[in-house]
Scaffold this motif. Structure first.
Motif, PDB file in Angstrom:
ATOM      1  N   GLU A  44      -5.844 -20.450   2.577  1.00  0.00           N
ATOM      2  CA  GLU A  44      -5.039 -20.393   1.352  1.00  0.00           C
ATOM      3  C   GLU A  44      -4.801 -18.949   0.922  1.00  0.00           C
ATOM      4  N   LYS A  45      -5.852 -18.130   1.063  1.00  0.00           N
ATOM      5  CA  LYS A  45      -5.697 -16.717   0.703  1.00  0.00           C
ATOM      6  C   LYS A  45      -4.714 -16.042   1.653  1.00  0.00           C
ATOM      7  N   LYS A  46      -4.889 -16.305   2.958  1.00  0.00           N
ATOM      8  CA  LYS A  46      -4.009 -15.683   3.951  1.00  0.00           C
ATOM      9  C   LYS A  46      -2.578 -16.175   3.770  1.00  0.00           C
ATOM     10  N   ARG A  47      -2.460 -17.464   3.418  1.00  0.00           N
ATOM     11  CA  ARG A  47      -1.149 -18.075   3.242  1.00  0.00           C
ATOM     12  C   ARG A  47      -0.395 -17.420   2.086  1.00  0.00           C
ATOM     13  N   MET A  48      -1.095 -17.128   1.003  1.00  0.00           N
ATOM     14  CA  MET A  48      -0.450 -16.505  -0.143  1.00  0.00           C
ATOM     15  C   MET A  48      -0.241 -15.000   0.065  1.00  0.00           C
ATOM     16  N   ASP A  49      -1.060 -14.410   0.972  1.00  0.00           N
ATOM     17  CA  ASP A  49      -0.864 -12.995   1.288  1.00  0.00           C
ATOM     18  C   ASP A  49       0.353 -12.790   2.178  1.00  0.00           C
ATOM     19  N   LYS A  50       0.796 -13.873   2.799  1.00  0.00           N
ATOM     20  CA  LYS A  50       1.980 -13.794   3.646  1.00  0.00           C
ATOM     21  C   LYS A  50       3.160 -13.425   2.748  1.00  0.00           C
ATOM     22  N   ALA A  51       3.695 -12.223   2.900  1.00  0.00           N
ATOM     23  CA  ALA A  51       4.605 -11.712   1.885  1.00  0.00           C
ATOM     24  C   ALA A  51       6.027 -11.560   2.371  1.00  0.00           C
ATOM     25  N   ILE A  52       6.944 -12.031   1.514  1.00  0.00           N
ATOM     26  CA  ILE A  52       8.305 -11.532   1.599  1.00  0.00           C
ATOM     27  C   ILE A  52       8.318 -10.157   0.942  1.00  0.00           C
ATOM     28  N   GLY A  53       7.251  -9.916   0.196  1.00  0.00           N
ATOM     29  CA  GLY A  53       7.225  -8.770  -0.705  1.00  0.00           C
ATOM     30  C   GLY A  53       7.132  -7.419  -0.036  1.00  0.00           C
ATOM     31  N   LEU A  77       9.080  -8.894  -5.142  1.00  0.00           N
ATOM     32  CA  LEU A  77       7.861  -8.979  -5.943  1.00  0.00           C
ATOM     33  C   LEU A  77       7.097 -10.280  -5.744  1.00  0.00           C
ATOM     34  N   HIS A  78       7.763 -11.282  -5.158  1.00  0.00           N
ATOM     35  CA  HIS A  78       7.151 -12.605  -5.083  1.00  0.00           C
ATOM     36  C   HIS A  78       6.800 -12.957  -3.642  1.00  0.00           C
ATOM     37  N   PRO A  79       5.525 -13.224  -3.374  1.00  0.00           N
ATOM     38  CA  PRO A  79       5.133 -13.632  -2.025  1.00  0.00           C
ATOM     39  C   PRO A  79       5.672 -15.012  -1.711  1.00  0.00           C
ATOM     40  N   GLN A 122      18.913  -6.704  -8.669  1.00  0.00           N
ATOM     41  CA  GLN A 122      17.865  -7.397  -9.414  1.00  0.00           C
ATOM     42  C   GLN A 122      17.302  -8.573  -8.622  1.00  0.00           C
ATOM     43  N   GLN A 123      18.172  -9.239  -7.850  1.00  0.00           N
ATOM     44  CA  GLN A 123      17.715 -10.358  -7.031  1.00  0.00           C
ATOM     45  C   GLN A 123      16.805  -9.866  -5.899  1.00  0.00           C
ATOM     46  N   VAL A 124      17.216  -8.778  -5.255  1.00  0.00           N
ATOM     47  CA  VAL A 124      16.389  -8.204  -4.184  1.00  0.00           C
ATOM     48  C   VAL A 124      15.045  -7.751  -4.745  1.00  0.00           C
ATOM     49  N   LEU A 125      15.080  -7.113  -5.912  1.00  0.00           N
ATOM     50  CA  LEU A 125      13.834  -6.689  -6.564  1.00  0.00           C
ATOM     51  C   LEU A 125      12.945  -7.889  -6.858  1.00  0.00           C
ATOM     52  N   HIS A 142      17.099  -6.501   3.602  1.00  0.00           N
ATOM     53  CA  HIS A 142      16.390  -7.551   2.872  1.00  0.00           C
ATOM     54  C   HIS A 142      16.490  -8.881   3.622  1.00  0.00           C
ATOM     55  N   LYS A 143      17.690  -9.219   4.091  1.00  0.00           N
ATOM     56  CA  LYS A 143      17.876 -10.454   4.857  1.00  0.00           C
ATOM     57  C   LYS A 143      17.114 -10.385   6.183  1.00  0.00           C
ATOM     58  N   PHE A 144      17.153  -9.219   6.801  1.00  0.00           N
ATOM     59  CA  PHE A 144      16.481  -9.038   8.087  1.00  0.00           C
ATOM     60  C   PHE A 144      14.968  -9.173   7.944  1.00  0.00           C
ATOM     61  N   TRP A 145      14.441  -8.642   6.851  1.00  0.00           N
ATOM     62  CA  TRP A 145      13.000  -8.737   6.582  1.00  0.00           C
ATOM     63  C   TRP A 145      12.572 -10.202   6.484  1.00  0.00           C
ATOM     64  N   ILE A 146      13.390 -10.985   5.791  1.00  0.00           N
ATOM     65  CA  ILE A 146      13.091 -12.412   5.633  1.00  0.00           C
ATOM     66  C   ILE A 146      13.171 -13.121   6.987  1.00  0.00           C
ATOM     67  N   GLU A 147      14.193 -12.800   7.777  1.00  0.00           N
ATOM     68  CA  GLU A 147      14.368 -13.423   9.094  1.00  0.00           C
ATOM     69  C   GLU A 147      13.212 -13.077  10.033  1.00  0.00           C
ATOM     70  N   GLU A 148      12.748 -11.826   9.954  1.00  0.00           N
ATOM     71  CA  GLU A 148      11.663 -11.385  10.833  1.00  0.00           C
ATOM     72  C   GLU A 148      10.334 -12.037  10.462  1.00  0.00           C
ATOM     73  N   ASP A 149      10.209 -12.436   9.180  1.00  0.00           N
ATOM     74  CA  ASP A 149       9.011 -13.150   8.731  1.00  0.00           C
ATOM     75  C   ASP A 149       7.725 -12.404   9.078  1.00  0.00           C
ATOM     76  N   PRO A 150       7.599 -11.138   8.639  1.00  0.00           N
ATOM     77  CA  PRO A 150       6.406 -10.359   8.996  1.00  0.00           C
ATOM     78  C   PRO A 150       5.147 -10.906   8.347  1.00  0.00           C
TER      79      PRO A 150
END
Length: 334
Positions: free
Chosen positions: A224-233, A203-205, A196-199, A285-293
Protein backbone atom coordinates in the motif's frame (compact mmCIF):
# COMPACT_ATOMS: atom_id res chain seq x y z
CA UNK A 1 50.01 3.66 -41.33
CA UNK A 2 46.50 2.33 -41.90
CA UNK A 3 45.07 5.27 -39.96
CA UNK A 4 47.03 7.72 -42.12
CA UNK A 5 45.89 6.07 -45.35
CA UNK A 6 42.30 6.12 -44.16
CA UNK A 7 42.52 9.82 -43.40
CA UNK A 8 44.19 10.49 -46.76
CA UNK A 9 41.43 8.59 -48.52
CA UNK A 10 38.74 10.58 -46.68
CA UNK A 11 40.41 13.90 -47.55
CA UNK A 12 40.71 12.92 -51.21
CA UNK A 13 37.10 11.74 -51.25
CA UNK A 14 35.96 15.04 -49.72
CA UNK A 15 37.74 17.16 -52.32
CA UNK A 16 36.64 14.84 -55.13
CA UNK A 17 32.99 15.10 -54.06
CA UNK A 18 33.32 18.86 -53.66
CA UNK A 19 34.83 19.18 -57.14
CA UNK A 20 32.21 16.86 -58.57
CA UNK A 21 29.43 18.86 -56.90
CA UNK A 22 30.71 22.14 -58.35
CA UNK A 23 30.90 20.54 -61.79
CA UNK A 24 27.34 19.28 -61.41
CA UNK A 25 26.15 22.76 -60.39
CA UNK A 26 27.88 24.24 -63.44
CA UNK A 27 26.25 21.70 -65.75
CA UNK A 28 22.82 22.28 -64.19
CA UNK A 29 23.22 26.03 -64.62
CA UNK A 30 24.02 25.57 -68.31
CA UNK A 31 21.17 23.12 -68.86
CA UNK A 32 18.46 25.01 -66.97
CA UNK A 33 19.68 28.57 -67.33
CA UNK A 34 19.19 28.97 -63.57
CA UNK A 35 21.62 29.17 -60.66
CA UNK A 36 21.24 26.88 -57.64
CA UNK A 37 19.36 29.52 -55.64
CA UNK A 38 16.81 29.87 -58.44
CA UNK A 39 16.36 26.13 -58.75
CA UNK A 40 15.76 25.77 -55.00
CA UNK A 41 13.26 28.64 -54.82
CA UNK A 42 11.33 27.52 -57.88
CA UNK A 43 11.21 23.78 -57.12
CA UNK A 44 10.94 23.62 -53.30
CA UNK A 45 7.89 24.60 -51.30
CA UNK A 46 8.26 27.39 -48.73
CA UNK A 47 9.14 26.45 -45.18
CA UNK A 48 11.97 24.45 -43.66
CA UNK A 49 12.72 22.44 -46.83
CA UNK A 50 13.40 25.57 -48.87
CA UNK A 51 15.07 27.68 -46.18
CA UNK A 52 17.46 24.94 -45.09
CA UNK A 53 18.50 24.25 -48.69
CA UNK A 54 19.06 27.97 -49.26
CA UNK A 55 21.06 28.20 -46.04
CA UNK A 56 23.29 25.26 -47.05
CA UNK A 57 23.79 26.67 -50.54
CA UNK A 58 24.82 30.07 -49.21
CA UNK A 59 27.17 28.68 -46.56
CA UNK A 60 28.87 26.28 -49.00
CA UNK A 61 29.30 28.87 -51.74
CA UNK A 62 32.80 29.92 -52.77
CA UNK A 63 31.55 33.52 -52.89
CA UNK A 64 32.29 35.56 -49.77
CA UNK A 65 29.14 37.60 -50.34
CA UNK A 66 26.95 34.50 -50.26
CA UNK A 67 28.77 33.02 -47.27
CA UNK A 68 28.32 36.15 -45.16
CA UNK A 69 24.72 36.76 -46.24
CA UNK A 70 23.46 34.33 -43.58
CA UNK A 71 24.78 36.56 -40.80
CA UNK A 72 23.98 40.08 -41.98
CA UNK A 73 21.92 42.54 -39.94
CA UNK A 74 18.17 42.26 -40.68
CA UNK A 75 18.16 45.84 -41.99
CA UNK A 76 20.80 44.86 -44.57
CA UNK A 77 18.91 41.90 -46.02
CA UNK A 78 17.24 43.86 -48.82
CA UNK A 79 20.58 45.29 -49.98
CA UNK A 80 22.17 41.84 -49.68
CA UNK A 81 19.49 40.37 -51.97
CA UNK A 82 20.23 43.06 -54.54
CA UNK A 83 23.95 42.26 -54.37
CA UNK A 84 23.27 38.53 -54.77
CA UNK A 85 21.06 39.14 -57.80
CA UNK A 86 23.76 41.30 -59.34
CA UNK A 87 26.48 38.74 -58.60
CA UNK A 88 24.42 35.96 -60.16
CA UNK A 89 23.49 38.19 -63.11
CA UNK A 90 19.77 37.76 -62.43
CA UNK A 91 17.44 40.47 -63.69
CA UNK A 92 15.08 41.35 -60.78
CA UNK A 93 12.46 42.67 -63.20
CA UNK A 94 12.30 39.32 -64.98
CA UNK A 95 12.63 37.29 -61.74
CA UNK A 96 10.76 39.31 -59.06
CA UNK A 97 9.65 36.15 -57.25
CA UNK A 98 13.24 35.10 -56.56
CA UNK A 99 13.99 38.25 -54.59
CA UNK A 100 10.85 37.85 -52.49
CA UNK A 101 11.58 34.18 -51.75
CA UNK A 102 15.23 34.82 -50.91
CA UNK A 103 14.25 37.66 -48.60
CA UNK A 104 11.80 35.42 -46.71
CA UNK A 105 14.48 32.73 -46.33
CA UNK A 106 17.17 35.16 -45.18
CA UNK A 107 14.80 36.71 -42.63
CA UNK A 108 14.29 33.25 -41.14
CA UNK A 109 17.99 32.34 -41.22
CA UNK A 110 19.20 35.63 -39.72
CA UNK A 111 16.24 35.65 -37.30
CA UNK A 112 17.15 32.20 -35.97
CA UNK A 113 20.70 33.37 -35.34
CA UNK A 114 19.45 36.47 -33.51
CA UNK A 115 16.98 34.40 -31.49
CA UNK A 116 19.85 32.27 -30.18
CA UNK A 117 21.57 35.49 -29.05
CA UNK A 118 18.40 36.73 -27.30
CA UNK A 119 17.81 33.42 -25.54
CA UNK A 120 21.47 33.17 -24.54
CA UNK A 121 21.34 36.66 -23.04
CA UNK A 122 18.41 35.66 -20.81
CA UNK A 123 20.07 32.39 -19.86
CA UNK A 124 23.23 34.19 -18.77
CA UNK A 125 21.36 36.78 -16.69
CA UNK A 126 21.14 35.50 -13.09
CA UNK A 127 18.02 35.97 -11.01
CA UNK A 128 18.54 39.00 -8.77
CA UNK A 129 16.27 39.33 -5.75
CA UNK A 130 17.27 43.00 -5.51
CA UNK A 131 15.90 43.63 -8.99
CA UNK A 132 12.24 44.76 -8.73
CA UNK A 133 11.42 43.44 -12.21
CA UNK A 134 12.73 39.99 -11.38
CA UNK A 135 10.80 39.92 -8.12
CA UNK A 136 7.64 41.09 -9.85
CA UNK A 137 7.89 38.28 -12.41
CA UNK A 138 8.36 35.70 -9.66
CA UNK A 139 5.36 36.93 -7.68
CA UNK A 140 3.26 36.95 -10.87
CA UNK A 141 4.22 33.31 -11.44
CA UNK A 142 2.72 32.44 -8.06
CA UNK A 143 -0.38 34.51 -8.76
CA UNK A 144 -0.99 32.84 -12.13
CA UNK A 145 -0.49 29.33 -10.80
CA UNK A 146 -2.24 29.80 -7.44
CA UNK A 147 -4.81 32.57 -8.06
CA UNK A 148 -6.90 31.65 -5.02
CA UNK A 149 -4.03 31.21 -2.56
CA UNK A 150 -2.21 34.30 -1.24
CA UNK A 151 1.55 34.00 -0.80
CA UNK A 152 2.15 34.58 2.90
CA UNK A 153 5.68 35.95 2.49
CA UNK A 154 8.43 36.22 -0.11
CA UNK A 155 10.52 33.58 1.67
CA UNK A 156 8.11 30.75 2.31
CA UNK A 157 7.70 26.98 2.21
CA UNK A 158 4.67 27.68 0.00
CA UNK A 159 7.01 27.82 -3.01
CA UNK A 160 7.29 24.04 -2.75
CA UNK A 161 3.60 23.88 -3.68
CA UNK A 162 4.45 24.92 -7.23
CA UNK A 163 7.53 22.76 -7.43
CA UNK A 164 10.48 24.76 -6.17
CA UNK A 165 12.99 23.00 -3.94
CA UNK A 166 13.17 25.40 -1.01
CA UNK A 167 11.88 28.53 0.66
CA UNK A 168 13.48 30.86 -1.90
CA UNK A 169 13.06 30.02 -5.63
CA UNK A 170 15.99 32.20 -6.70
CA UNK A 171 18.43 29.36 -6.01
CA UNK A 172 16.64 27.09 -8.51
CA UNK A 173 17.20 29.48 -11.43
CA UNK A 174 20.99 29.15 -11.39
CA UNK A 175 21.20 26.69 -14.27
CA UNK A 176 19.02 28.55 -16.77
CA UNK A 177 19.14 32.04 -15.30
CA UNK A 178 16.25 34.36 -16.05
CA UNK A 179 15.24 32.25 -19.05
CA UNK A 180 13.68 29.63 -16.77
CA UNK A 181 11.52 32.23 -15.05
CA UNK A 182 10.53 33.85 -18.37
CA UNK A 183 9.32 30.52 -19.71
CA UNK A 184 7.47 29.47 -16.57
CA UNK A 185 5.67 32.79 -16.32
CA UNK A 186 4.78 32.70 -20.03
CA UNK A 187 3.26 29.23 -19.64
CA UNK A 188 1.37 30.15 -16.46
CA UNK A 189 0.01 33.38 -17.96
CA UNK A 190 -0.66 32.53 -21.62
CA UNK A 191 -1.88 28.97 -21.07
CA UNK A 192 -3.25 29.37 -17.55
CA UNK A 193 -5.81 26.55 -17.55
CA UNK A 194 -3.34 24.00 -18.91
CA UNK A 195 -0.54 25.16 -16.59
CA UNK A 196 -2.77 24.86 -13.54
CA UNK A 197 -3.93 21.42 -14.65
CA UNK A 198 -0.35 20.21 -15.16
CA UNK A 199 0.58 21.63 -11.76
CA UNK A 200 -2.38 19.90 -10.14
CA UNK A 201 -1.48 16.57 -11.77
CA UNK A 202 2.15 16.93 -10.70
CA UNK A 203 1.12 17.29 -7.06
CA UNK A 204 -1.12 14.23 -6.84
CA UNK A 205 0.25 10.68 -6.81
CA UNK A 206 -1.60 8.07 -8.83
CA UNK A 207 -2.24 4.48 -7.95
CA UNK A 208 -1.30 1.80 -10.43
CA UNK A 209 -2.64 -1.71 -11.07
CA UNK A 210 -1.23 -4.49 -8.96
CA UNK A 211 0.14 -7.70 -10.45
CA UNK A 212 0.15 -11.01 -8.58
CA UNK A 213 3.93 -11.21 -8.84
CA UNK A 214 4.32 -7.80 -7.20
CA UNK A 215 1.86 -8.61 -4.41
CA UNK A 216 3.81 -11.72 -3.50
CA UNK A 217 6.99 -9.70 -2.95
CA UNK A 218 5.56 -7.33 -0.33
CA UNK A 219 3.34 -7.42 2.71
CA UNK A 220 -0.01 -5.65 2.41
CA UNK A 221 1.23 -2.62 4.37
CA UNK A 222 4.45 -2.43 2.30
CA UNK A 223 2.51 -2.69 -0.93
CA UNK A 224 0.00 0.00 0.00
CA UNK A 225 2.86 2.36 0.81
CA UNK A 226 4.69 1.49 -2.41
CA UNK A 227 1.43 1.77 -4.35
CA UNK A 228 0.80 5.30 -3.11
CA UNK A 229 4.45 6.25 -3.64
CA UNK A 230 3.98 5.39 -7.29
CA UNK A 231 3.88 8.95 -8.57
CA UNK A 232 2.60 10.84 -11.51
CA UNK A 233 4.06 13.59 -9.41
CA UNK A 234 7.11 15.73 -10.03
CA UNK A 235 8.27 19.21 -9.07
CA UNK A 236 6.47 21.44 -11.56
CA UNK A 237 8.85 24.43 -11.45
CA UNK A 238 12.00 22.29 -11.45
CA UNK A 239 10.72 20.29 -14.41
CA UNK A 240 9.88 23.57 -16.16
CA UNK A 241 13.49 24.69 -15.74
CA UNK A 242 14.67 21.30 -17.04
CA UNK A 243 12.41 21.60 -20.10
CA UNK A 244 13.78 25.12 -20.61
CA UNK A 245 17.24 23.53 -20.75
CA UNK A 246 15.94 21.02 -23.31
CA UNK A 247 14.41 23.78 -25.47
CA UNK A 248 17.61 25.82 -25.21
CA UNK A 249 19.81 22.93 -26.37
CA UNK A 250 17.45 22.11 -29.24
CA UNK A 251 17.68 25.75 -30.32
CA UNK A 252 21.46 26.08 -30.07
CA UNK A 253 22.11 22.75 -31.80
CA UNK A 254 19.98 23.85 -34.76
CA UNK A 255 17.43 21.07 -34.26
CA UNK A 256 14.61 23.62 -33.91
CA UNK A 257 15.31 25.12 -37.34
CA UNK A 258 12.85 22.68 -38.89
CA UNK A 259 10.11 23.79 -36.51
CA UNK A 260 10.77 27.54 -36.64
CA UNK A 261 11.27 27.69 -40.40
CA UNK A 262 7.85 26.03 -40.75
CA UNK A 263 5.92 28.21 -38.30
CA UNK A 264 7.56 31.64 -38.65
CA UNK A 265 6.87 33.29 -42.02
CA UNK A 266 9.75 35.66 -41.32
CA UNK A 267 12.12 35.93 -38.35
CA UNK A 268 11.41 33.59 -35.39
CA UNK A 269 11.10 35.54 -32.14
CA UNK A 270 11.33 34.95 -28.40
CA UNK A 271 7.54 34.42 -28.38
CA UNK A 272 7.97 31.53 -30.82
CA UNK A 273 10.55 30.02 -28.48
CA UNK A 274 8.25 30.40 -25.47
CA UNK A 275 5.33 28.88 -27.38
CA UNK A 276 7.59 25.95 -28.15
CA UNK A 277 8.41 25.65 -24.45
CA UNK A 278 4.68 25.49 -23.65
CA UNK A 279 4.29 22.71 -26.21
CA UNK A 280 7.22 20.78 -24.72
CA UNK A 281 5.71 21.12 -21.23
CA UNK A 282 2.39 19.73 -22.49
CA UNK A 283 4.06 16.87 -24.33
CA UNK A 284 6.48 15.97 -21.54
CA UNK A 285 3.61 15.81 -19.06
CA UNK A 286 1.74 13.37 -21.32
CA UNK A 287 4.93 11.43 -21.97
CA UNK A 288 5.65 11.14 -18.24
CA UNK A 289 2.21 9.62 -17.70
CA UNK A 290 2.64 7.22 -20.64
CA UNK A 291 6.06 6.10 -19.39
CA UNK A 292 4.54 5.34 -15.98
CA UNK A 293 7.81 5.71 -14.02
CA UNK A 294 8.17 4.05 -10.64
CA UNK A 295 9.31 7.28 -8.99
CA UNK A 296 10.98 10.64 -9.57
CA UNK A 297 14.39 8.92 -9.66
CA UNK A 298 13.54 7.89 -13.22
CA UNK A 299 13.24 11.50 -14.34
CA UNK A 300 16.56 11.62 -16.23
CA UNK A 301 15.74 8.42 -18.11
CA UNK A 302 12.30 9.69 -19.11
CA UNK A 303 13.65 13.11 -20.07
CA UNK A 304 16.35 11.60 -22.29
CA UNK A 305 13.83 9.33 -24.00
CA UNK A 306 11.54 12.32 -24.54
CA UNK A 307 14.44 14.37 -25.98
CA UNK A 308 15.23 11.64 -28.51
CA UNK A 309 11.59 11.47 -29.58
CA UNK A 310 11.45 15.23 -30.18
CA UNK A 311 14.69 15.14 -32.18
CA UNK A 312 13.30 12.33 -34.35
CA UNK A 313 10.21 14.41 -35.03
CA UNK A 314 12.33 17.42 -35.96
CA UNK A 315 14.21 15.40 -38.58
CA UNK A 316 11.06 15.57 -40.69
CA UNK A 317 11.46 18.75 -42.85
CA UNK A 318 7.68 19.30 -42.75
CA UNK A 319 7.51 19.13 -38.96
CA UNK A 320 5.87 21.89 -36.94
CA UNK A 321 5.83 20.95 -33.26
CA UNK A 322 2.93 23.27 -32.46
CA UNK A 323 0.27 22.76 -35.16
CA UNK A 324 -1.82 25.70 -33.93
CA UNK A 325 1.18 27.96 -34.43
CA UNK A 326 2.01 26.57 -37.88
CA UNK A 327 2.29 29.24 -40.54
CA UNK A 328 3.63 27.25 -43.49
CA UNK A 329 0.46 27.78 -45.52
CA UNK A 330 0.87 31.51 -45.11
CA UNK A 331 4.43 31.57 -46.36
CA UNK A 332 5.08 33.26 -49.67
CA UNK A 333 4.97 30.44 -52.21
CA UNK A 334 7.08 31.66 -55.08
Amino acid sequence: MKHFLRMLFQVCLYFYCKFLWRCLKFVMRKLTGRCELQRICYSTKPGASRTMKIETSLRDSKSKLLQTSVSVHPDAIEKTIEDIMELKKINPDINPQLGISLQACLLQIVGYRNLIADVEKLRREPYDSDNPQHEEMLLKLWKFLKPNTPLESRISKQWCEIGFQGDDPKTDFRGMGLLGLYNLQYFAERDAAAAQQVLSDSLHPKCRDVTKEEISKFSKAEWEKKRMDKAIGYSFAIVGINITDLAYNLLVSGALKTHFYNIAPEAPTLSHFQQTFCYLMHEFHKFWIEEDPMDIMEFNRVREKFRKRIIRQLQNPDMALCPHFAASEGLINM
